[in-house]
Design an enzyme around this catalytic site. Sequence first.
Site, PDB file in Angstrom:
ATOM      1  CG  ASP A  76      -0.242  -0.074   2.533  1.00  0.00           C
ATOM      2  OD1 ASP A  76       0.943   0.303   2.585  1.00  0.00           O
ATOM      3  OD2 ASP A  76      -0.858  -0.512   3.506  1.00  0.00           O
ATOM      4  CG  ASP A 259      -5.780  -5.995   1.148  1.00  0.00           C
ATOM      5  OD1 ASP A 259      -5.464  -5.757   2.336  1.00  0.00           O
ATOM      6  OD2 ASP A 259      -6.260  -5.114   0.404  1.00  0.00           O
ATOM      7  CB  CYS A 314     -10.991 -28.446   4.167  1.00  0.00           C
ATOM      8  SG  CYS A 314      -9.531 -27.377   4.143  1.00  0.00           S
ATOM      9  CB  CYS A 316      -5.973 -27.183   5.088  1.00  0.00           C
ATOM     10  SG  CYS A 316      -6.894 -27.490   6.620  1.00  0.00           S
ATOM     11  CB  CYS A 319      -9.316 -30.622   7.011  1.00  0.00           C
ATOM     12  SG  CYS A 319     -10.093 -29.109   7.660  1.00  0.00           S
ATOM     13  CG  HIS A 345      -9.291 -24.573   8.162  1.00  0.00           C
ATOM     14  ND1 HIS A 345      -9.749 -25.712   7.537  1.00  0.00           N
ATOM     15  CD2 HIS A 345     -10.380 -23.776   8.346  1.00  0.00           C
ATOM     16  CE1 HIS A 345     -11.054 -25.618   7.363  1.00  0.00           C
ATOM     17  NE2 HIS A 345     -11.466 -24.455   7.840  1.00  0.00           N
TER      18      HIS A 345
END
Length: 359
Positions: A76, A259, A314, A316, A319, A345
């Site tokens: 930014d 974002d 999921c 990840c 999981c 996650h």
Amino acid sequence: MKFLETRAGQVPLPAFFPDATYGAIRAGSFDDVYAAGLHGCEMNSYHLMTKPGAKLIKSLGGLHGFTGYTGAILTDSGGFQLYSLIRENSDYGEIRDKEIIFRPDRGKEKITFTPEKCIQVQFQYGSDIMMALDMCTHPDDPPEVQRRSVELTVKWGRRCREEFDKLAGKSERRPLLFGIVQGGSDPALRRECADRLEEIGFDGYGFGGWPLDANGAFRPDILKMAADAMPDGKIKYAMGLGRPEEIVQCVEMGYSLFDCVIPTREARHQRLYVFADGCATPEGVRRPDGKFYKFHYALDDRHARDGAPVDPTCDCELCRRHSRAYLHHLFKMNDPQAMRLATAHNLRFYGRLLRLLAN
């Protein structure tokens, strides 16, 4: 699938860049970002100026060299943070027509922040996507404040463009420069700001201002107003927007870049995102009521003996390998691994959501 071309490679659109404010994913790692299927991070120019400093970062190879992150880095301008502090307390400084005067300790010491310095710092960072300096407003600010915001945003945008072209030279691997569209809740002013910025020429355009009303409620009308004002064919960036249902709405408006701190912050507070039954589909995430997900509260007592994964759909690490009971235990023990697994996650949830929205 559409892509954003950056020096760091292609970014599939729509895209979500998690916030790595000080050059790090809090309670997580850049490996978690890669594994989530996310292709960029947002870093905070102002905070990095204070810690560890732009010169040090440049000496170590810019943000890519300093952090070791190889994905796209968006920084930014730093103006939003300065504006927010000054709005909160005028002792922090003032916004002048040519620059922002900032007093970090509300004392005699001051920092003069100009459009040129904004761009110079981002070149020191080696950013892939840079943001022009703008004057932020709240949608409830009076018309004269909104008008001044547009005038300064355009003037500063032109100075940023000139400094950018000077520093980029004839390099074939130029970073991207985005302008920011201000105008509050006035559609004519938003359109004027966007048109004048397009005359200057930018690679993309960000939503400028607060997307919330005085009570903190989301204002989709203002987001759509700004998106409609931005030129089609260019990236439309909903800066700071990140709740899953807001992303879905904004993609329908034409935004393709987002974002926010929300997914990583929620993870640190034991709140994990889970797709509602049958909603992990392109049609499911576009439910009219927006209720395509729910929260998994890791410390709820009912999870203490639950051997099921947090989200069976999921992939990840959490999981795939661990149970709800184990995550509950880790948080109970204040084990750092709890926040890391939860962060990974939530990032993966966002990665999955953005890919569903691309269909």
